[in-house]
Design a protein around this motif. Structure first.
Motif, PDB file in Angstrom:
ATOM      1  N   TYR A  75       0.821  -1.204   0.000  1.00 10.90           N
ATOM      2  CA  TYR A  75       0.000   0.000   0.000  1.00 10.90           C
ATOM      3  C   TYR A  75       0.863   1.265   0.000  1.00 10.90           C
ATOM      4  N   ASP A  76       0.416   2.254  -0.768  1.00 15.76           N
ATOM      5  CA  ASP A  76       0.971   3.623  -0.677  1.00 15.76           C
ATOM      6  C   ASP A  76       2.451   3.692  -1.028  1.00 15.76           C
ATOM      7  N   ILE A  77       2.869   3.038  -2.111  1.00 13.70           N
ATOM      8  CA  ILE A  77       4.302   3.054  -2.426  1.00 13.70           C
ATOM      9  C   ILE A  77       4.630   3.865  -3.678  1.00 13.70           C
ATOM     10  N   GLY A  78       3.689   4.646  -4.157  1.00 12.17           N
ATOM     11  CA  GLY A  78       4.001   5.524  -5.269  1.00 12.17           C
ATOM     12  C   GLY A  78       4.960   6.620  -4.829  1.00 12.17           C
ATOM     13  N   ALA A  79       5.778   7.117  -5.758  1.00 10.34           N
ATOM     14  CA  ALA A  79       6.714   8.198  -5.440  1.00 10.34           C
ATOM     15  C   ALA A  79       5.942   9.427  -4.976  1.00 10.34           C
ATOM     16  N   TYR A  80       6.592  10.257  -4.176  1.00  5.56           N
ATOM     17  CA  TYR A  80       5.994  11.507  -3.717  1.00  5.56           C
ATOM     18  C   TYR A  80       5.628  12.364  -4.928  1.00  5.56           C
ATOM     19  N   ARG A  81       4.575  13.150  -4.796  1.00  3.12           N
ATOM     20  CA  ARG A  81       4.020  13.867  -5.948  1.00  3.12           C
ATOM     21  C   ARG A  81       5.022  14.785  -6.648  1.00  3.12           C
ATOM     22  N   ASP A  82       5.981  15.354  -5.908  1.00  7.52           N
ATOM     23  CA  ASP A  82       6.952  16.260  -6.524  1.00  7.52           C
ATOM     24  C   ASP A  82       8.214  15.542  -7.015  1.00  7.52           C
ATOM     25  N   ALA A  83       8.333  14.265  -6.685  1.00  3.70           N
ATOM     26  CA  ALA A  83       9.547  13.506  -7.023  1.00  3.70           C
ATOM     27  C   ALA A  83       9.424  12.906  -8.425  1.00  3.70           C
ATOM     28  N   PRO A  84      10.539  12.461  -8.999  1.00  2.00           N
ATOM     29  CA  PRO A  84      10.480  11.781 -10.295  1.00  2.00           C
ATOM     30  C   PRO A  84       9.610  10.524 -10.198  1.00  2.00           C
ATOM     31  N   PRO A  85       8.985  10.101 -11.295  1.00  2.00           N
ATOM     32  CA  PRO A  85       8.140   8.898 -11.268  1.00  2.00           C
ATOM     33  C   PRO A  85       8.920   7.684 -10.758  1.00  2.00           C
ATOM     34  N   GLY A  86       8.284   6.894  -9.948  1.00  2.00           N
ATOM     35  CA  GLY A  86       8.933   5.707  -9.406  1.00  2.00           C
ATOM     36  C   GLY A  86       8.162   5.158  -8.229  1.00  2.00           C
ATOM     37  N   LEU A  87       8.836   4.380  -7.419  1.00  2.00           N
ATOM     38  CA  LEU A  87       8.243   3.777  -6.226  1.00  2.00           C
ATOM     39  C   LEU A  87       9.031   4.223  -5.006  1.00  2.00           C
ATOM     40  N   ARG A  88       8.342   4.273  -3.867  1.00  2.00           N
ATOM     41  CA  ARG A  88       8.998   4.613  -2.605  1.00  2.00           C
ATOM     42  C   ARG A  88       8.561   3.593  -1.565  1.00  2.00           C
ATOM     43  N   ILE A  89       9.489   2.775  -1.128  1.00  2.00           N
ATOM     44  CA  ILE A  89       9.185   1.671  -0.211  1.00  2.00           C
ATOM     45  C   ILE A  89       9.795   1.969   1.150  1.00  2.00           C
TER      46      ILE A  89
END
Length: 388
Positions: A341-355
Motif C-alpha cells: 500500500y501507498d508506495i508511489g513516489a511523492y508527488r513532486d519527485a520523479p516517477p517511481g516507487l517509494r518503499i
C-alpha cells in the motif's frame, strides 16, 4: 510471469504514517489516559515518560532539552525556524521536497535576506563541504521524498559559530544522529516507530537554548511556537507540559513503540533492522533488469524511505506522461492486489516507487514483496506495449 503466491504478512510500506511495530494491536492502547486532563498528575507523568524514554533510546545527552510540540514534524521545524533564525547568515540545504519547503518558508515567509541556497536534484545531495561554519544551517538528515541521506556529521564543524537545525523525521530511530553536531533537531512519531500523527518532537542543544534566551526575533511569534517567556526558557515544555492539548491515545501508542524498541536492542537494534531491510532491497536491485535506486550513490542512500526508479531501456522510449503512467500503474496494481500500500513516489519527485524500510518493517515482508514487484512490472509493461 506467473503471479506470486506468497504475500507480505503486513503490506504497509507507506512512508508516513508508517507501519506499526510487529505484533501491534489496539490492546496496546488499553492504558491510554482517555477522559483525563493532560495537565493532571498522571497525564504529565505519561508525557514526561515519553520524553525520558525518547532520551534513553536516542541516546540524547542529559543537557539537551526534549519537548513534545504541536503539528507533527512540520510544527517542530517551523518552531525552530521562527524561534532561532535571524541573527546570522543562513545556509539552506535542499535536495528534495521538504528541504525545498523549508527554503521557501525562510525566504518567502520569514523574508530573511542573508540566505544561501545549496541545492541538488533528486537522487543527489547538496555540497556539504560548502557549508560555512559561521552561518546557521538548515537541512534534512534524510530526504524522505528522494531516498537520500547525509552520510554522517563530519561536515559539521565542532567549532561552528552558527546553529544546525536538522529535520530528522525519517532518520530518528533508524540512523545514528551525532548529537554534538546538532543544535535543533525535529521529528514526528509516525515515522520510524510507526506512531500516530499530529505530534512533533524538538530537541535543543545548550547552544540552541542560549540562542533562544538571548535573541528575540523581530516578527510576531504565534503562541504554539513560543519556547520562552520573559527572556527565560519555558522549562515546562521540556517536562511534559505541552503548549496545546495532546492526544493521550497517541501518547500511549508512542510509549508502546518506545517499549518495543527496547526489546529489539534499542537504537542499535533499530538501526540494524532498517539497514538489514535496505540490504534486502539492494540485493534485489543488483539483479533487477528494470529497477534501480534514485540515490545511485550507496553512501547517501536512505535505509528508511527507499526510492526506486525504472531503468528498463524500454521506458526511455516513452514520453514523460508515459513514464509517469508506468510508475502509477505499478503502484496501483500492487495496492489492488493487497501486497503493497501507498508506495508511489511523492508527488513532486520523479516517477517511481517509494518503499518504507524502517525498523517496524519485517525483512520477511520485503522478501515476499520482491517477486510481486517483478510480476507487476511485467504486467504493466505488457499492457502498455500492447496499447501502443
Amino acid at each position: 510471469m506467473t503471479k506470486p503466491v506468497v504475500r507480505p504478512v503486513t503490506p504497509m510500506f507507506s512512508s508516513g504514517p508508517c507501519a506499526k511495530r510487529p505484533g501491534w494491536t489496539t490492546a496496546a492502547l488499553d492504558d491510554a489516559l482517555v477522559g483525563r486532563s493532560h495537565r493532571s498528575k498522571p497525564g504529565k507523568a505519561k508525557l514526561l515518560k515519553a520524553i525520558e524514554d525518547t532520551r534513553k533510546i536516542l541516546k540524547v545527552p542529559a543537557d539537551y532539552k526534549i519537548g513534545i510540540v504541536p503539528a507533527s514534524d512540520t510544527g517542530a521545524v517551523e518552531m525552530a525556524l521562527w524561534s532561532l533564525l535571524g541573527p546570522r547568515p543562513i545556509d539552506m540545504l535542499a535536495w528534495e521536497s521538504f528541504g525545498s519547503g523549508w527554503v521557501a518558508d525562510v525566504v518567502k515567509q520569514l523574508k530573511l535576506k542573508d540566505v544561501r541556497k545549496l541545492e541538488a536534484g533528486y537522487g543527489a545531495i547538496s555540497d556539504l563541504a560548502a557549508v560555512d561554519k559561521t552561518h546557521d544551517v538548515v537541512f534534512t538528515w534524510n530526504g524522505t521524498t528522494s531516498g537520500v541521506r547525509v552520510p554522517n556529521g563530519d561536515w559539521i564543524a565542532d567549532d561552528r559559530e552558527g546553529l544546525t537545525i536538522c529535520d530528522a523525521t525519517s532518520a530518528a530511530f533508524a540512523m545514528d544522529l551525532p548529537w554534538s553536531k546538532l543544535d535543533g533537531t525535529t521529528f514526528s512519531w509516525q515515522k520510524v516507530l510507526g506512531g500516530e500523527a499530529a505530534h512533533g518532537m524538538i530537541i535543543l542543544s545548550p547552544r540552541a537554548v542560549e540562542r533562544l534566551t538571548t535573541y528575540s526575533p523581530p516578527w510576531p511569534m504565534p503562541k504554539i511556537f513560543r519556547m520562552t517567556s520573559g527572556g527565560k526558557l519555558s522549562e515546562g515544555i521540556f517536562k511534559g507540559e505541552t503548549i496545546n492539548t495532546p492526544s493521550m491515545i497517541c501518547v500511549e501508542d508512542y510509549l508502546d513503540a518506545l517499549a518495543w524498541a527496547e526489546t529489539v536492542g534499542g537504537l542499535d537494534g533499530l538501526i540494524a533492522r532498517s539497514e538489514a531491510n535496505l540490504a534486502v532491497l539492494e540485493a534485489w536491485v543488483a539483479k533487477s533488469a528494470w529497477a534501480g535506486f534514485l540515490a545511485e550513490d550507496k553512501a547517501i542512500r536512505s535505509c528508511t524511505s527507499v526510492c526506486l526508479k525504472v531503468t528498463d531501456p524500454w521506458v526511455d522510449t516513452l514520453n514523460d506522461e508515459g513514464k509517469a503512467a508506468v510508475a502509477k500503474k505499478l503502484a496501483d496494481m500492487l495496492d489492488k492486489e493487497g501486497v503493497a500500500y501507498d508506495i508511489g513516489a511523492y508527488r513532486d519527485a520523479p516517477p517511481g516507487l517509494r518503499i518504507w524500510a524502517g525498523a517496524t518493517v519485517e525483512a520477511a515482508d520485503l522478501e515476499a514483496l520482491l517477486p510481486w514487484l517483478d510480476w507487476a512490472y511485467a504486467e504493466v509493461k505488457a499492457q502498455l506495449a500492447t496499447a501502443a
